[in-house]
Design a protein around this motif. Structure first.
Motif, PDB file in Angstrom:
ATOM      1  N   TYR A  13       8.326 -21.622  -9.475  1.00 19.08           N
ATOM      2  CA  TYR A  13       9.407 -22.365  -8.838  1.00 19.08           C
ATOM      3  C   TYR A  13       9.753 -23.571  -9.700  1.00 19.08           C
ATOM      4  O   TYR A  13       8.912 -24.423  -9.957  1.00 19.08           O
ATOM      5  N   ILE A  14      10.982 -23.594 -10.186  1.00 16.10           N
ATOM      6  CA  ILE A  14      11.448 -24.644 -11.078  1.00 16.10           C
ATOM      7  C   ILE A  14      12.879 -24.993 -10.668  1.00 16.10           C
ATOM      8  O   ILE A  14      13.632 -24.119 -10.248  1.00 16.10           O
ATOM      9  N   SER A  15      13.216 -26.248 -10.790  1.00 13.26           N
ATOM     10  CA  SER A  15      14.577 -26.653 -10.433  1.00 13.26           C
ATOM     11  C   SER A  15      15.552 -26.196 -11.514  1.00 13.26           C
ATOM     12  O   SER A  15      15.180 -25.948 -12.659  1.00 13.26           O
ATOM     13  N   ASN A  16      16.798 -26.092 -11.137  1.00 14.34           N
ATOM     14  CA  ASN A  16      17.838 -25.712 -12.085  1.00 14.34           C
ATOM     15  C   ASN A  16      17.920 -26.710 -13.235  1.00 14.34           C
ATOM     16  O   ASN A  16      18.133 -26.325 -14.386  1.00 14.34           O
ATOM     17  N   THR A  17      17.726 -27.987 -12.932  1.00 12.87           N
ATOM     18  CA  THR A  17      17.765 -29.030 -13.955  1.00 12.87           C
ATOM     19  C   THR A  17      16.663 -28.826 -14.993  1.00 12.87           C
ATOM     20  O   THR A  17      16.915 -28.898 -16.192  1.00 12.87           O
ATOM     21  N   LYS A  18      15.440 -28.571 -14.516  1.00 14.49           N
ATOM     22  CA  LYS A  18      14.324 -28.357 -15.440  1.00 14.49           C
ATOM     23  C   LYS A  18      14.522 -27.084 -16.244  1.00 14.49           C
ATOM     24  O   LYS A  18      14.234 -27.044 -17.437  1.00 14.49           O
ATOM     25  N   LEU A  19      15.015 -26.035 -15.608  1.00 11.88           N
ATOM     26  CA  LEU A  19      15.263 -24.791 -16.322  1.00 11.88           C
ATOM     27  C   LEU A  19      16.292 -25.010 -17.424  1.00 11.88           C
ATOM     28  O   LEU A  19      16.091 -24.573 -18.560  1.00 11.88           O
ATOM     29  N   SER A  20      17.362 -25.701 -17.112  1.00  7.39           N
ATOM     30  CA  SER A  20      18.400 -25.983 -18.109  1.00  7.39           C
ATOM     31  C   SER A  20      17.835 -26.764 -19.284  1.00  7.39           C
ATOM     32  O   SER A  20      18.145 -26.483 -20.441  1.00  7.39           O
ATOM     33  N   TYR A  21      16.993 -27.748 -18.976  1.00  2.59           N
ATOM     34  CA  TYR A  21      16.373 -28.555 -20.026  1.00  2.59           C
ATOM     35  C   TYR A  21      15.525 -27.682 -20.950  1.00  2.59           C
ATOM     36  O   TYR A  21      15.629 -27.756 -22.169  1.00  2.59           O
ATOM     37  N   HIS A  22      14.688 -26.830 -20.363  1.00  2.00           N
ATOM     38  CA  HIS A  22      13.791 -25.997 -21.173  1.00  2.00           C
ATOM     39  C   HIS A  22      14.550 -24.942 -21.960  1.00  2.00           C
ATOM     40  O   HIS A  22      14.206 -24.653 -23.119  1.00  2.00           O
ATOM     41  N   LEU A  23      15.605 -24.383 -21.385  1.00  2.00           N
ATOM     42  CA  LEU A  23      16.436 -23.439 -22.131  1.00  2.00           C
ATOM     43  C   LEU A  23      17.098 -24.131 -23.319  1.00  2.00           C
ATOM     44  O   LEU A  23      17.160 -23.578 -24.418  1.00  2.00           O
ATOM     45  N   LYS A  24      17.560 -25.358 -23.103  1.00  2.00           N
ATOM     46  CA  LYS A  24      18.180 -26.125 -24.190  1.00  2.00           C
ATOM     47  C   LYS A  24      17.169 -26.395 -25.299  1.00  2.00           C
ATOM     48  O   LYS A  24      17.480 -26.239 -26.484  1.00  2.00           O
ATOM     49  N   GLU A  25      15.955 -26.775 -24.936  1.00  2.00           N
ATOM     50  CA  GLU A  25      14.918 -27.046 -25.933  1.00  2.00           C
ATOM     51  C   GLU A  25      14.555 -25.777 -26.713  1.00  2.00           C
ATOM     52  O   GLU A  25      14.385 -25.816 -27.930  1.00  2.00           O
ATOM     53  N   MET A  26      14.439 -24.654 -26.010  1.00  2.00           N
ATOM     54  CA  MET A  26      14.117 -23.400 -26.701  1.00  2.00           C
ATOM     55  C   MET A  26      15.266 -22.967 -27.608  1.00  2.00           C
ATOM     56  O   MET A  26      15.044 -22.428 -28.687  1.00  2.00           O
ATOM     57  N   LYS A  27      16.495 -23.244 -27.188  1.00  2.00           N
ATOM     58  CA  LYS A  27      17.662 -22.930 -28.026  1.00  2.00           C
ATOM     59  C   LYS A  27      17.670 -23.827 -29.270  1.00  2.00           C
ATOM     60  O   LYS A  27      17.909 -23.357 -30.385  1.00  2.00           O
ATOM     61  N   ASN A  28      17.373 -25.105 -29.086  1.00  2.00           N
ATOM     62  CA  ASN A  28      17.358 -26.044 -30.218  1.00  2.00           C
ATOM     63  C   ASN A  28      16.276 -25.717 -31.240  1.00  2.00           C
ATOM     64  O   ASN A  28      16.420 -26.042 -32.414  1.00  2.00           O
ATOM     65  N   THR A  29      15.188 -25.096 -30.786  1.00  2.00           N
ATOM     66  CA  THR A  29      14.098 -24.738 -31.702  1.00  2.00           C
ATOM     67  C   THR A  29      14.165 -23.271 -32.135  1.00  2.00           C
ATOM     68  O   THR A  29      13.240 -22.761 -32.759  1.00  2.00           O
ATOM     69  N   HIS A  30      15.280 -22.615 -31.787  1.00  2.00           N
ATOM     70  CA  HIS A  30      15.572 -21.247 -32.224  1.00  2.00           C
ATOM     71  C   HIS A  30      14.619 -20.197 -31.661  1.00  2.00           C
ATOM     72  O   HIS A  30      14.464 -19.126 -32.249  1.00  2.00           O
ATOM     73  N   VAL A  31      13.976 -20.487 -30.533  1.00  2.00           N
ATOM     74  CA  VAL A  31      13.142 -19.493 -29.863  1.00  2.00           C
ATOM     75  C   VAL A  31      14.048 -18.504 -29.129  1.00  2.00           C
ATOM     76  O   VAL A  31      13.762 -17.310 -29.067  1.00  2.00           O
ATOM     77  N   ILE A  32      15.150 -19.003 -28.603  1.00  2.00           N
ATOM     78  CA  ILE A  32      16.145 -18.158 -27.957  1.00  2.00           C
ATOM     79  C   ILE A  32      17.510 -18.509 -28.523  1.00  2.00           C
ATOM     80  O   ILE A  32      17.679 -19.542 -29.179  1.00  2.00           O
ATOM     81  N   TYR A  33      18.460 -17.636 -28.285  1.00  2.00           N
ATOM     82  CA  TYR A  33      19.832 -17.973 -28.622  1.00  2.00           C
ATOM     83  C   TYR A  33      20.747 -17.536 -27.489  1.00  2.00           C
ATOM     84  O   TYR A  33      20.389 -16.691 -26.675  1.00  2.00           O
ATOM     85  N   LEU A  34      21.896 -18.155 -27.446  1.00  2.00           N
ATOM     86  CA  LEU A  34      22.838 -17.973 -26.351  1.00  2.00           C
ATOM     87  C   LEU A  34      23.955 -17.037 -26.794  1.00  2.00           C
ATOM     88  O   LEU A  34      24.531 -17.203 -27.871  1.00  2.00           O
ATOM     89  N   VAL A  35      24.246 -16.063 -25.946  1.00  2.00           N
ATOM     90  CA  VAL A  35      25.379 -15.164 -26.163  1.00  2.00           C
ATOM     91  C   VAL A  35      26.277 -15.305 -24.943  1.00  2.00           C
ATOM     92  O   VAL A  35      25.834 -15.127 -23.811  1.00  2.00           O
ATOM     93  N   LYS A  36      27.535 -15.658 -25.184  1.00  2.00           N
ATOM     94  CA  LYS A  36      28.484 -15.823 -24.080  1.00  2.00           C
ATOM     95  C   LYS A  36      29.382 -14.595 -24.013  1.00  2.00           C
ATOM     96  O   LYS A  36      29.925 -14.154 -25.026  1.00  2.00           O
ATOM     97  N   GLU A  37      29.493 -14.057 -22.804  1.00  2.00           N
ATOM     98  CA  GLU A  37      30.399 -12.950 -22.547  1.00  2.00           C
ATOM     99  C   GLU A  37      31.238 -13.305 -21.335  1.00  2.00           C
ATOM    100  O   GLU A  37      30.762 -13.230 -20.205  1.00  2.00           O
TER     101      GLU A  37
END
Length: 63
Positions: A13-37
């Motif tokens: 259980y994680i808040s949307n704010t915390k999830l967004s923060y962690h996704l941003k950090e993982m994106k910034n460190t190239h662990v994940i990348y974002l694909v927009k459709e």
């Protein structure tokens, strides 16, 4: 199905704010990348980064 629902089904259980923060950090460190459709966003794992993390963990465990 969205990420928050999947995590909650797994008992995380994680808040949307915390999830967004962690996704941003993982994106910034190239662990994940974002694909927009259209209006949807998909986060995909970077295989090279995951292999590097796995090698590091294996090194630590052998240490």
């Amino acid at each position: 199905m969205d990420i928050l629902t999947i995590l909650q089904e797994e008992g995380v259980y994680i808040s949307n704010t915390k999830l967004s923060y962690h996704l941003k950090e993982m994106k910034n460190t190239h662990v994940i990348y974002l694909v927009k459709e259209g209006k949807r966003n998909f986060y995909l794992f970077n295989k090279d980064s995951l292999e590097m993390i796995q090698a590091w963990i294996n090194f630590i465990l052998k240490g």
